[in-house]
Write a protein that holds these residues in place. Structure first.
Motif, PDB file in Angstrom:
ATOM      1  N   ASN A 147       0.825  -1.215   0.000  1.00 43.27           N
ATOM      2  CA  ASN A 147       0.000   0.000   0.000  1.00 43.27           C
ATOM      3  C   ASN A 147       0.862   1.271   0.000  1.00 43.27           C
ATOM      4  OD1 ASN A 147       0.762   0.236   2.750  1.00 43.27           O
ATOM      5  ND2 ASN A 147      -1.134  -0.719   3.443  1.00 43.27           N
ATOM      6  N   SER A 148       2.181   1.102   0.122  1.00 39.38           N
ATOM      7  CA  SER A 148       3.083   2.244  -0.027  1.00 39.38           C
ATOM      8  C   SER A 148       3.038   2.813  -1.436  1.00 39.38           C
ATOM      9  CB  SER A 148       4.520   1.838   0.317  1.00 39.38           C
ATOM     10  OG  SER A 148       4.980   0.824  -0.578  1.00 39.38           O
ATOM     11  N   THR A 150       0.636   4.039  -2.810  1.00 39.17           N
ATOM     12  CA  THR A 150      -0.106   5.289  -2.767  1.00 39.17           C
ATOM     13  C   THR A 150       0.840   6.474  -2.547  1.00 39.17           C
ATOM     14  OG1 THR A 150      -0.546   4.958  -0.399  1.00 39.17           O
ATOM     15  CG2 THR A 150      -2.211   4.175  -1.940  1.00 39.17           C
ATOM     16  N   ALA A 151       1.964   6.211  -1.884  1.00 37.61           N
ATOM     17  CA  ALA A 151       2.963   7.273  -1.695  1.00 37.61           C
ATOM     18  C   ALA A 151       3.666   7.597  -3.009  1.00 37.61           C
ATOM     19  CB  ALA A 151       3.979   6.863  -0.641  1.00 37.61           C
ATOM     20  N   PHE A 226      -6.611   4.715   6.340  1.00 34.83           N
ATOM     21  CA  PHE A 226      -5.361   4.812   5.584  1.00 34.83           C
ATOM     22  C   PHE A 226      -5.616   5.222   4.137  1.00 34.83           C
ATOM     23  CE2 PHE A 226      -2.229   3.035   2.715  1.00 34.83           C
ATOM     24  CZ  PHE A 226      -1.041   3.494   3.249  1.00 34.83           C
ATOM     25  N   SER A 230      -4.974   8.724   2.171  1.00 32.62           N
ATOM     26  CA  SER A 230      -4.037   8.664   1.044  1.00 32.62           C
ATOM     27  C   SER A 230      -4.624   9.324  -0.195  1.00 32.62           C
ATOM     28  CB  SER A 230      -3.682   7.202   0.723  1.00 32.62           C
ATOM     29  OG  SER A 230      -3.054   6.572   1.818  1.00 32.62           O
ATOM     30  N   THR A 252       1.823  14.390   1.406  1.00 32.21           N
ATOM     31  CA  THR A 252       1.000  13.184   1.369  1.00 32.21           C
ATOM     32  C   THR A 252       1.872  11.938   1.319  1.00 32.21           C
ATOM     33  OG1 THR A 252      -0.756  14.386   0.207  1.00 32.21           O
ATOM     34  CG2 THR A 252      -0.823  11.985   0.101  1.00 32.21           C
ATOM     35  N   VAL A 256       1.923   8.643   3.782  1.00 34.60           N
ATOM     36  CA  VAL A 256       1.668   7.292   3.280  1.00 34.60           C
ATOM     37  C   VAL A 256       2.852   6.375   3.551  1.00 34.60           C
ATOM     38  CG1 VAL A 256       1.192   5.927   1.222  1.00 34.60           C
ATOM     39  CG2 VAL A 256       0.044   8.112   1.556  1.00 34.60           C
ATOM     40  N   SER A 260       2.638   2.954   5.607  1.00 36.90           N
ATOM     41  CA  SER A 260       3.011   1.709   4.929  1.00 36.90           C
ATOM     42  C   SER A 260       4.144   1.002   5.660  1.00 36.90           C
ATOM     43  CB  SER A 260       3.435   2.010   3.491  1.00 36.90           C
ATOM     44  OG  SER A 260       2.383   2.603   2.782  1.00 36.90           O
ATOM     45  N   MET A 311      -1.508   8.141  10.584  1.00 31.93           N
ATOM     46  CA  MET A 311      -1.307   7.151   9.517  1.00 31.93           C
ATOM     47  C   MET A 311      -0.427   5.998   9.976  1.00 31.93           C
ATOM     48  SD  MET A 311      -2.823   7.811   6.517  1.00 31.93           S
ATOM     49  CE  MET A 311      -1.903   7.671   4.993  1.00 31.93           C
TER      50      MET A 311
END
Length: 407
Positions: A147-148, A150-151, A226, A230, A252, A256, A260, A311
């Motif tokens: 899900n990192s 999204t960063a 989360f 994000s 952001t 994230v 993550s 987060m």
């Protein structure tokens, strides 16, 4: 944290392939958020429309996770992942080639991007089935750290949009997806202990089990918070603190990455101390961080620190929930992952859309953030209500594997 026993227990190429597939899928799943400032400027969107724009991919991904979970149990996670990745790449290429010219077309693209969000229900079973119960938290934490991605969207999309235009960023996103797809084809393998597929009616039986609903509710808060943040924080920092889109994207990305990074840590802590204990701490910290962040801070840096704190707590909670899920539903992990992931996405849809509505109705995001902080406390109360029953009944249900359970 990664012991020799863990390295010997499973299949590392599959675990890393699942992570990369998940990571880049999540990058494109939330890409409308980092592009939101540019899109809103071109199309003249209201705060509520911006909120719905970033929430639609989250809702679409939530609903499609259930479909993906069923496919995982019928055709296997690897084949399901192949179908999903091809669909997303084709959708992005078509949107870039034909162009996105109105708000309704942005929303349609968001529905297609939901297929990328459904990767959650594929990557986690793909990794999970290779590992025994005592390593589930860490294995799913590593896979789930994808899900990192999204960063990555927040880090690069605003700058690329400024340089090349946001529509071209949609086409450029296909390139890293194609690389991840090639690695997935070569290295990912289905585990040999794949359970036999069930009839479709049997999947509904899981919904008759109270524990499934509890896990769904718990995850709707941790993952919902989360992914909702994000998707929304680039727009939030731009609107609330006047930061340029690129700077807001960097802020952001920091939030994230923090969340993550803590996902595998949360899974490892749950392996050691128990998922229930870990989640209990998580909900308190998340509620505190969100409540404090809801108040207008004197500087965007202080707001950044508070949201990073929230987060991190939510990220650790994601890992803890999925330390619990395979212990209760090992044989049904595919469909349970889909169901739990679906409600996580629904929570994210609620948060992202409610932030937009709150901004339009009140001129600030405070009401939306406070409402979600309250949901975290509700989840804590619910967890405290069921933990005694879980500790009493889950070892009995696990049978021979009861000694390995960590609740």
């Amino acid at each position: 944290m990664v012991s020799r026993a863990f390295l010997r227990a499973g299949h590392m190429p599959t675990l890393l392939s699942a992570f990369l597939y998940f990571d880049l899928s999540f990058m494109v799943w939330v890409i409308l958020g980092p592009l939101g400032v540019a899109i809103a400027k071109d199309l003249g969107l209201t705060p509520a429309e911006k909120g719905l724009m970033v929430a639609i991919p989250v809702l679409s991904g939530a609903l499609l996770r259930l479909v993906a979970g069923v496919l995982v149990d019928h055709i296997g996670p690897k084949r399901t992942g192949i179908l999903g990745q091809l669909t997303v790449m084709a959708g992005l290429a078509a949107a870039w080639f034909l162009g996105v010219h109105g708000y309704s077309q942005v929303l349609l693209l968001g529905v297609v991007l939901g297929v990328a969000g459904a990767s959650f229900a594929v990557a986690l079973p793909l990794a999970s089935r290779w590992y025994p119960p005592q390593h589930q938290g860490l294995a799913l934490g590593i896979a789930g750290a994808g899900n990192s991605g999204t960063a990555l969207a927040a880090l690069f999309a605003p700058g690329l949009a400024q340089a090349y235009g946001w529509q071209n960023v949609i086409g450029l996103a296909v390139l890293p997806l194609a690389c991840a797809f090639a690695i997935y084809l070569i290295f990912a393998k289905d585990a040999p202990n794949r359970p036999p597929p069930k009839k479709l009616a049997e999947y509904l039986d899981v919904l008759k089990v109270r524990d499934a609903w509890w896990l769904m509710g718990l995850y709707s808060v941790t993952f919902g918070g989360f992914v909702g943040l994000s998707s929304s924080l680039t727009i939030y920092f731009n609107a609330e603190y006047g930061l340029p889109a690129v700077t807001a994207g960097f802020f952001t990305a920091a939030c994230v990455f923090a969340g993550s990074f803590l996902r595998p840590v949360g899974g490892a802590l749950a392996d050691r101390f128990g998922g229930v204990r870990t989640l209990s701490v998580v909900y308190v910290l998340a509620a505190l961080g969100l409540a404090l962040a809801s108040f207008q801070q004197p500087s965007p840096w202080l707001a950044l620190a508070l949201l990073m704190f929230a987060m991190m707590a939510l990220g650790a909670g994601n890992g803890a929930v999925f330390q619990l899920a395979p212990q209760r539903f090992g044989r049904e992990i595919g469909v349970v992952t889909g169901l739990v992931g679906m409600t996580g996405g629904v929570g994210g849809f609620y948060l992202a859309s409610s932030l937009g509505w709150a901004k339009q109705a009140t001129g600030a995001y405070q009401a939306g953030l406070l409402a979600f902080a309250a949901l975290a406390l509700v989840a804590l109360l619910g967890l405290n209500g069921v933990k005694a029953r879980w500790r009493r009944t889950w070892p009995e249900l696990a049978g021979a594997g009861a000694a390995a359970l960590r609740l």
